[in-house]
Design a protein around this motif. Structure first.
Motif, PDB file in Angstrom:
ATOM      1  N   THR A   1       0.813  -1.220   0.000  1.00  0.00           N
ATOM      2  CA  THR A   1       0.000   0.000   0.000  1.00  0.00           C
ATOM      3  C   THR A   1       0.845   1.268   0.000  1.00  0.00           C
ATOM      4  O   THR A   1       0.452   2.272  -0.597  1.00  0.00           O
ATOM      5  CB  THR A   1      -0.956   0.012   1.200  1.00  0.00           C
ATOM      6  N   ASP A   2       1.993   1.228   0.643  1.00  0.00           N
ATOM      7  CA  ASP A   2       2.861   2.415   0.645  1.00  0.00           C
ATOM      8  C   ASP A   2       3.361   2.726  -0.765  1.00  0.00           C
ATOM      9  O   ASP A   2       3.398   3.898  -1.178  1.00  0.00           O
ATOM     10  CB  ASP A   2       4.059   2.197   1.578  1.00  0.00           C
ATOM     11  N   ARG A   3       3.736   1.689  -1.491  1.00  0.00           N
ATOM     12  CA  ARG A   3       4.205   1.906  -2.867  1.00  0.00           C
ATOM     13  C   ARG A   3       3.080   2.438  -3.743  1.00  0.00           C
ATOM     14  O   ARG A   3       3.298   3.347  -4.564  1.00  0.00           O
ATOM     15  CB  ARG A   3       4.754   0.606  -3.449  1.00  0.00           C
ATOM     16  N   VAL A   4       1.890   1.893  -3.581  1.00  0.00           N
ATOM     17  CA  VAL A   4       0.737   2.359  -4.363  1.00  0.00           C
ATOM     18  C   VAL A   4       0.478   3.838  -4.089  1.00  0.00           C
ATOM     19  O   VAL A   4       0.255   4.630  -5.014  1.00  0.00           O
ATOM     20  CB  VAL A   4      -0.514   1.525  -4.030  1.00  0.00           C
ATOM     21  N   LYS A   5       0.537   4.229  -2.825  1.00  0.00           N
ATOM     22  CA  LYS A   5       0.285   5.630  -2.472  1.00  0.00           C
ATOM     23  C   LYS A   5       1.398   6.543  -2.990  1.00  0.00           C
ATOM     24  O   LYS A   5       1.127   7.665  -3.438  1.00  0.00           O
ATOM     25  CB  LYS A   5       0.127   5.775  -0.966  1.00  0.00           C
ATOM     26  N   LEU A   6       2.634   6.074  -2.942  1.00  0.00           N
ATOM     27  CA  LEU A   6       3.738   6.875  -3.471  1.00  0.00           C
ATOM     28  C   LEU A   6       3.570   7.122  -4.967  1.00  0.00           C
ATOM     29  O   LEU A   6       3.794   8.241  -5.453  1.00  0.00           O
ATOM     30  CB  LEU A   6       5.074   6.175  -3.204  1.00  0.00           C
ATOM     31  N   ILE A   7       3.169   6.088  -5.695  1.00  0.00           N
ATOM     32  CA  ILE A   7       2.937   6.252  -7.136  1.00  0.00           C
ATOM     33  C   ILE A   7       1.801   7.235  -7.372  1.00  0.00           C
ATOM     34  O   ILE A   7       1.872   8.094  -8.271  1.00  0.00           O
ATOM     35  CB  ILE A   7       2.616   4.887  -7.786  1.00  0.00           C
ATOM     36  N   ALA A   8       0.748   7.147  -6.554  1.00  0.00           N
ATOM     37  CA  ALA A   8      -0.384   8.071  -6.700  1.00  0.00           C
ATOM     38  C   ALA A   8       0.041   9.508  -6.398  1.00  0.00           C
ATOM     39  O   ALA A   8      -0.384  10.441  -7.088  1.00  0.00           O
ATOM     40  CB  ALA A   8      -1.524   7.638  -5.780  1.00  0.00           C
ATOM     41  N   PHE A   9       0.874   9.698  -5.384  1.00  0.00           N
ATOM     42  CA  PHE A   9       1.404  11.035  -5.095  1.00  0.00           C
ATOM     43  C   PHE A   9       2.231  11.555  -6.274  1.00  0.00           C
ATOM     44  O   PHE A   9       2.139  12.733  -6.634  1.00  0.00           O
ATOM     45  CB  PHE A   9       2.274  11.003  -3.835  1.00  0.00           C
ATOM     46  N   ALA A  10       3.038  10.669  -6.857  1.00  0.00           N
ATOM     47  CA  ALA A  10       3.869  11.070  -8.002  1.00  0.00           C
ATOM     48  C   ALA A  10       3.009  11.458  -9.193  1.00  0.00           C
ATOM     49  O   ALA A  10       3.303  12.432  -9.905  1.00  0.00           O
ATOM     50  CB  ALA A  10       4.813   9.934  -8.381  1.00  0.00           C
ATOM     51  N   ILE A  11       1.925  10.713  -9.429  1.00  0.00           N
ATOM     52  CA  ILE A  11       1.011  11.039 -10.527  1.00  0.00           C
ATOM     53  C   ILE A  11       0.375  12.404 -10.303  1.00  0.00           C
ATOM     54  O   ILE A  11       0.262  13.219 -11.229  1.00  0.00           O
ATOM     55  CB  ILE A  11      -0.072   9.946 -10.668  1.00  0.00           C
ATOM     56  N   ALA A  12      -0.032  12.672  -9.052  1.00  0.00           N
ATOM     57  CA  ALA A  12      -0.647  13.966  -8.736  1.00  0.00           C
ATOM     58  C   ALA A  12       0.317  15.119  -9.012  1.00  0.00           C
ATOM     59  O   ALA A  12      -0.059  16.135  -9.616  1.00  0.00           O
ATOM     60  CB  ALA A  12      -1.107  13.987  -7.278  1.00  0.00           C
ATOM     61  N   GLY A  13       1.566  14.967  -8.590  1.00  0.00           N
ATOM     62  CA  GLY A  13       2.562  16.003  -8.838  1.00  0.00           C
ATOM     63  C   GLY A  13       2.882  16.163 -10.308  1.00  0.00           C
ATOM     64  O   GLY A  13       3.005  17.284 -10.820  1.00  0.00           O
ATOM     65  N   GLY A  14       3.015  15.045 -11.009  1.00  0.00           N
ATOM     66  CA  GLY A  14       3.317  15.096 -12.435  1.00  0.00           C
ATOM     67  C   GLY A  14       2.198  15.735 -13.244  1.00  0.00           C
ATOM     68  O   GLY A  14       2.451  16.527 -14.149  1.00  0.00           O
ATOM     69  N   MET A  15       0.953  15.400 -12.913  1.00  0.00           N
ATOM     70  CA  MET A  15      -0.181  15.981 -13.640  1.00  0.00           C
ATOM     71  C   MET A  15      -0.351  17.461 -13.336  1.00  0.00           C
ATOM     72  O   MET A  15      -0.818  18.232 -14.183  1.00  0.00           O
ATOM     73  CB  MET A  15      -1.458  15.213 -13.308  1.00  0.00           C
ATOM     74  N   ALA A  16       0.027  17.877 -12.132  1.00  0.00           N
ATOM     75  CA  ALA A  16       0.022  19.316 -11.820  1.00  0.00           C
ATOM     76  C   ALA A  16       1.006  20.043 -12.724  1.00  0.00           C
ATOM     77  O   ALA A  16       0.724  21.148 -13.222  1.00  0.00           O
ATOM     78  CB  ALA A  16       0.372  19.540 -10.353  1.00  0.00           C
ATOM     79  N   ALA A  17       2.173  19.437 -12.949  1.00  0.00           N
ATOM     80  CA  ALA A  17       3.166  20.043 -13.846  1.00  0.00           C
ATOM     81  C   ALA A  17       2.663  20.079 -15.285  1.00  0.00           C
ATOM     82  O   ALA A  17       2.860  21.078 -15.999  1.00  0.00           O
ATOM     83  CB  ALA A  17       4.474  19.260 -13.765  1.00  0.00           C
TER      84      ALA A  17
END
Length: 335
Positions: free
Chosen positions: A225-241
């Motif tokens: 679950t930690d890895r899944v959440k980290l990927i989701a955080f990365a997607i959120a940051g990347g899509m903001a960019a």
């Protein structure tokens, strides 16, 4: 024979309506379709006073939707995983300022834009790492990130507008048109399709829903679950960019404070689109329809020359109603 046919017809209509309502994005689809029918009817009845179907108005909508759409897609995937990111508005501005300043210094936009996306992904990973490593609420961590990165923009460039003048090929790719359709709108459609396949047709999507719905059960069946959440955080940051890149390419400049409030609009679009604030429930189509609904309402109010605060009042009411409706659905599902 006629008497028996009427109940069957009604039963079919009720069954179809029930099927639509049970879909993850069923309720928002009905609301959006109804609004579109009303708007189109009004535009046909009063073409001079209500220019909803005019080419100029449709072009404005196609240019406006992708920015909030990118932010909402990233925020929505993270919300389904059970976390929030309030810093995406500041990340949107920071990455846009970085890209524009690098291009202004002579770097190709095709290099500067990926660097901006990489920065967004790194900030997302940082938010996720702090949240998970110290067991802090992501709401608090990213609220701090919102203020920190907003200050970083001013530290890096001051309160000065940055011009963005990339090569023509880059401008055509993100701000041009293809068969009369704005390039940015084509991009958001591609992102919607891509994230739909990732979230609803891929194993990773199952892991996201399981992580947000019941983290303990997800861990028990072997999901990291930690890895899944980290990927989701990365997607959120990347899509903001990505949102920052699209907005900057469209306007040709970036203002230090232009991302303020966008994070709340993105979360609002997700809630209106049927996402649960507790995680584990939602759909990519619902997020996109939520974005479309917000911009349609904004557009209608502008066409009607309504005061700006009407929009805030209407959206606020819509958020509360949508959240209450989502909570009711969750309670019925639990029962």
């Amino acid at each position: 024979m006629t008497d028996s046919a009427v109940p069957k017809s009604r039963t079919k209509k009720q069954s179809l309506l029930k099927q639509i309502m049970t879909m993850p994005a069923g309720a928002i689809l009905l609301v959006f379709a109804t609004l579109q029918i009303v708007c189109i009817a009004g535009a046909l009845a009063y073409p001079d006073d209500f220019r909803y179907l005019s080419p100029q108005n449709l072009t404005i909508l196609m240019k406006a939707i992708p920015v909030l759409g990118c932010l909402a897609l990233g925020a929505g995937i993270l919300m389904i995983a059970g976390e929030f990111d309030l810093s995406i508005g500041s990340v949107y501005t920071l990455t846009a300022v970085l890209m524009a300043s690098l291009v202004d210094g002579g770097m190709s936009a095709f290099i500067a834009a990926p660097l901006g996306i990489l920065l967004g992904v790194m900030i997302g990973l940082l938010n996720g790492t702090i949240t998970l490593r110290f067991g802090l609420p992501s709401f608090i961590v990213t609220l701090g990130g919102l203020l920190f990165w907003r200050g970083a923009v001013l530290l890096y460039n001051g309160a000065v507008q940055v011009r963005f003048d990339p090569e023509p090929a880059f401008s055509s790719l993100f701000a041009g048109t293809l068969l009369g359709i704005n390039a940015a709108f084509i991009w958001i459609v591609l992102f919607v399709v891509g994230f739909y396949l990732l979230l609803h047709r891929h194993k990773f999507g199952n892991h996201v829903f399981a992580t947000g719905g019941n983290p303990a059960a997800a861990t028990a069946i072997g999901i990291n679950t930690d890895r899944v959440k980290l990927i989701a955080f990365a997607i959120a940051g990347g899509m903001a960019a990505v949102a920052g890149i699209i907005a900057t390419a469209r306007v040709g400049s970036v203002q230090p404070g232009q991302g303020a409030g966008l994070e709340l609009q993105a979360i609002a679009a997700c809630v209106i689109g049927g996402l649960s604030l507790r995680g584990g429930r939602g759909s990519i189509i619902g997020i996109f329809l939520g974005v479309m609904l917000i911009h349609t309402i904004t557009d209608v109010l502008l066409l009607l020359r309504a005061p700006g605060f009407y929009l805030d009042m209407f959206i606020a009411t819509l958020i509360v109603v949508a959240a209450a409706f989502n909570h009711l659905i969750e309670r019925r599902g639990a029962a």
